[in-house]
Scaffold this motif. Structure first.
Motif, short mmCIF file in Angstrom:
data_model
loop_
_atom_site.label_atom_id
_atom_site.label_comp_id
_atom_site.label_asym_id
_atom_site.label_seq_id
_atom_site.Cartn_x
_atom_site.Cartn_y
_atom_site.Cartn_z
N GLY A 110 0.87 -1.16 -0.02
CA GLY A 110 -0.01 -0.11 0.13
C GLY A 110 0.92 1.27 -0.17
O GLY A 110 0.43 2.20 -0.35
N ILE A 111 1.90 1.17 0.40
CA ILE A 111 2.95 2.37 0.58
C ILE A 111 3.67 2.31 -0.69
O ILE A 111 4.42 3.68 -1.03
N ILE A 112 3.59 1.70 -1.84
CA ILE A 112 4.30 1.60 -3.12
C ILE A 112 4.05 3.02 -3.76
O ILE A 112 4.97 3.46 -4.55
N ASP A 154 9.72 -3.30 -1.56
CA ASP A 154 8.51 -3.79 -1.02
C ASP A 154 8.52 -5.42 -0.37
O ASP A 154 9.18 -6.05 -1.05
N ASN A 155 7.65 -5.32 0.76
CA ASN A 155 7.79 -6.71 1.34
C ASN A 155 6.03 -7.05 1.43
O ASN A 155 5.34 -6.33 1.98
N ILE A 156 5.83 -7.99 0.79
CA ILE A 156 4.49 -8.56 0.94
C ILE A 156 4.21 -9.14 2.08
O ILE A 156 3.12 -9.36 2.53
N GLN A 157 5.32 -9.56 3.14
CA GLN A 157 4.97 -10.12 4.30
C GLN A 157 4.50 -9.01 5.47
O GLN A 157 3.82 -9.22 6.30
N LEU A 158 4.74 -7.83 5.01
CA LEU A 158 4.21 -6.63 5.91
C LEU A 158 2.78 -6.30 5.60
O LEU A 158 2.32 -6.77 4.54
#
Length: 679
Positions: free
Chosen positions: A354-356, A393-397
């Protein structure tokens, strides 16, 4: 500049003299042509400015041109009523432009005046009034935003001054335009009155003093008056249009022509619909078919061309994406590309999907630009070159969560709320505001996430309001400062010393490698950064090391010598007002600590039993608590030989404590002991 000022003053004086002194007819024609040229220049210029402040002198020009037209009206009226003529320009307008028909000319004149007075001038006046009010209302919020960006290091002090100056100029401009638009309105009214006076007075003077018949007098003076009115009102109309264009320019990054073409003809669907409707009107209605069908076909062809251009751009983008993906796949298959995976990045900023948008410039994100400002700010404040900050970007976050890593280790994390702003109370606010309670991640202050529509309200109430990008960048800045001693390595120190060597080669050659190694210098700089001492004055640091490295090789002792040499810097940092209250140590405690200092092959250390250490820390915590309640910073002042060991003993329990020695404080600083640590 002085010459230009004198010229402008003389021009204004000449315009005023034209009201009093008759102007020769030849010069009058020249001035009328100049009036038209000046109005045309202003109109065209208003279409090419990108923002209003590029033409900030416009309100003053509006006043001068209005005065110029008034002077010309008086001069032409003098000739019309006295001689029954007013020069070739007015004759041409009276005969050629309106075809010698006084009634037609009078009607055209009235239409122009009414359009200018009721439509353009009235609308421009209203826009100027509303823009001035909203600009003034938004000034406190804009000032708060500038202060927030300055405090977070996104802009420099000079940038902040420029932005504050621009805000003030915008408020002054729209305020001036609100009043200047009254000039145009008054000019239109004066034009109508002067025209009526000229016609009525011309009838009587022509019939009774110049020997004209009544019909000749009506024909002659009506044509002259209408010609005079058109000559003055057409430039006035152009300047009124320019006024409307200037005050309605908003949210634009280009000039008027580019914006109109790029926005009006941006949607091919709209063009297809409009073209189809026009062709249908031309075919299925009694209206003339040629113009409607021709325009409809032209619009349809434009829509087709626009569709083809968009399709080509999409195909090109898709082709480049496939090429890049193929290159990435080929790189993955190469075994030698595993090596870069083993490298640990010094600083990483990972974030949820979402912060991308905040990190994507194509979506309006400015996080990359802020990272550049962070590195610049750290360089100015701490004197080190911050390594490149890796964004991932980290999908685990969670979608709104971010994580800051130093050398691969999790250091700090935070969460933002999309489409919200973070409002923090500076201590005194005029009221409460609704929002989601939270803690500001960088300094641990209570704050609230508020909706974007409540931003101006919060700023007016006194809150400091920052956007999500500022929250992340401020948090990252503080983390980097706190861990700067871990980030500086031998390669960084080498680059810093190479930079110093260009202007202080003798100093570097004396110090390295005979007295100290690169690693020893790196340890000294790391010790300084660990206690937030800037190493920007590297020349002074290296000179101190060169002076004392012959007598000791202990980097901790050398660090203390450097700190003492940087006493002016430390004093200005911790005592900006020249005085403060501090905590000191009892003489018996200092003597005990001095006696507890021991030395081995690895250097010196403090040998003290755990129980005594706990008692010292407990007494210190009590005195520091009292100091903070007084509104003072937690600072302890000790004897020089004790300072380093006392800081090491207390840094685990009270990490934010500042420990200074008497030799690190300038003599002009007035310090008072507000408490004393005892055993």
């Amino acid at each position: 500049m002085r010459f230009n000022d004198v010229i402008m003053a003389l021009l204004v004086i000449v315009i005023i003299l034209m009201i009093i002194i008759p102007v020769p007819l030849g010069w009058l024609d020249f001035f009328l042509a100049l009036n038209i040229s000046l109005a045309l220049t202003i109109l065209v210029l208003s279409m090419f400015v990108k923002e209003t402040l590029e033409f900030s002198v416009f309100p003053s020009i509006l006043l001068i041109t209005t005065l110029f037209r008034l002077a010309l009206n008086i001069s032409t009226t003098r000739y019309i009523l006295s001689d029954g003529k007013a020069g070739e320009v007015i004759d041409a307008f009276g005969n050629f432009v309106v075809g010698g028909n006084a009634i037609v000319g009078f009607i055209i004149f009235l239409i122009i005046v009414l359009i200018q007075f009721l439509v353009i001038t009235k609308g421009s006046e209203r826009v100027s009034e509303v823009a001035a009010r909203f600009t003034l209302d938004a000034m406190p919020g804009k000032q708060m935003a500038i202060d927030a960006d300055l405090n977070s290091g996104l802009i420099t002090e000079n940038d902040a001054k420029e932005r504050r100056k621009k805000i003030q100029r915008e408020a002054d401009f729209y305020g001036a335009m609100d009043g200047a638009s009254k000039f145009v309105k008054g000019d239109a009214i004066a034009g109508i009155i002067i025209t009526v006076i000229n016609i009525l007075a011309g009838f009587m003077l022509g019939a009774f003093t110049m020997g004209y018949t009544l019909s000749q007098s009506i024909q002659k003076f009506t044509l002259l008056t209408v010609g005079d009115g058109l000559v003055s009102q057409i430039p006035a109309l152009m300047i009124s249009v320019a006024t409307g264009i200037i005050v309605t320019r908003a949210a634009s990054e280009s000039n008027l022509g580019t914006d109109v073409l790029s926005q009006l003809f941006a949607q091919s669907k709209v063009l297809y619909i409009v073209g189809g409707v026009l062709m249908l009107i031309g075919i299925a209605t009694p209206l003339p078919n040629l113009p409607f069908i021709t325009i409809g076909i032209a619009i349809m062809l434009s829509a087709l061309r626009l569709t083809q251009d968009k399709k080509e751009l999409e195909e090109q983008a898709e082709f480049e994406s496939e090429q890049e993906e193929e290159r990435d796949n080929n790189d993955i298959r190469k075994p030698e590309n595993i090596i870069p995976l083993l490298q640990v990045d010094p600083i990483e900023l990972e974030f949820g999907y979402g912060i991308i948008p905040l990190a994507d410039p194509n979506q309006g994100g400015d996080l990359f630009d802020r990272l550049v400002m962070i590195r610049r700010q750290i360089a100015l404040e701490m004197g080190i070159v911050v390594p490149m900050i890796r964004l991932r970007d980290n999908i685990q976050l969670d979608s709104s969560e971010y994580l800051i890593k130093i050398k691969g280790n999790d250091i700090a994390r935070g969460t933002i709320v999309f489409d919200h702003y973070l409002a923090m109370s500076p201590g005194v606010v005029e009221g409460e505001i609704e929002g989601i309670d939270t803690i500001e991640p960088a300094f641990g202050l209570p704050a609230k996430w508020i909706r974007s529509e409540d931003r101006e309200k919060a700023e007016l109430l006194g809150y400091t309001v920052v956007d999500p990008s500022s929250v992340i960048s401020t948090h990252l800045t503080e983390v980097i400062k706190k861990h700067s001693h871990e980030l500086i390595n031998r390669e960084d120190v080498k680059q810093l010393i190479e930079n110093i060597k260009e202007s202080n080669s003798a100093l570097v050659e004396e110090l390295m490698p005979n007295l100290m190694s690169l690693g020893d210098i790196q340890k000294v700089l790391s010790n300084l950064l660990k206690e937030f001492v800037s190493v920007r004055d590297l020349v002074t640091i290296l000179e101190t090391l060169a002076d004392y490295a012959r007598s000791t090789r202990d980097v901790n002792i050398l660090t203390e010598y450097v700190r003492q040499r940087l006493s002016r810097q430390l004093s200005r940092t911790y005592f900006p007002f020249g005085k403060a209250k501090v905590v000191t140590l009892e003489q018996s405690l200092e003597n005990m600590l001095m006696e507890a200092i021991e030395q081995n092959e690895n250097g010196t250390f403090l040998s003290i039993d755990p129980m005594t250490s706990q008692n010292i820390v407990a007494s210190l915590a009590q005195e520091v608590r009292k100091l903070i309640q007084m509104g003072e910073q937690a600072i302890v002042v000790t004897a020089p030989i004790v300072r380093f060991y006392f800081k090491r003993m207390t840094e685990q329990s009270i990490p934010e404590l500042v420990v200074l020695s008497y030799n690190e404080i300038e003599s002009d600083i007035d310090i008072q002991s507000a408490g004393m640590v005892s055993i």
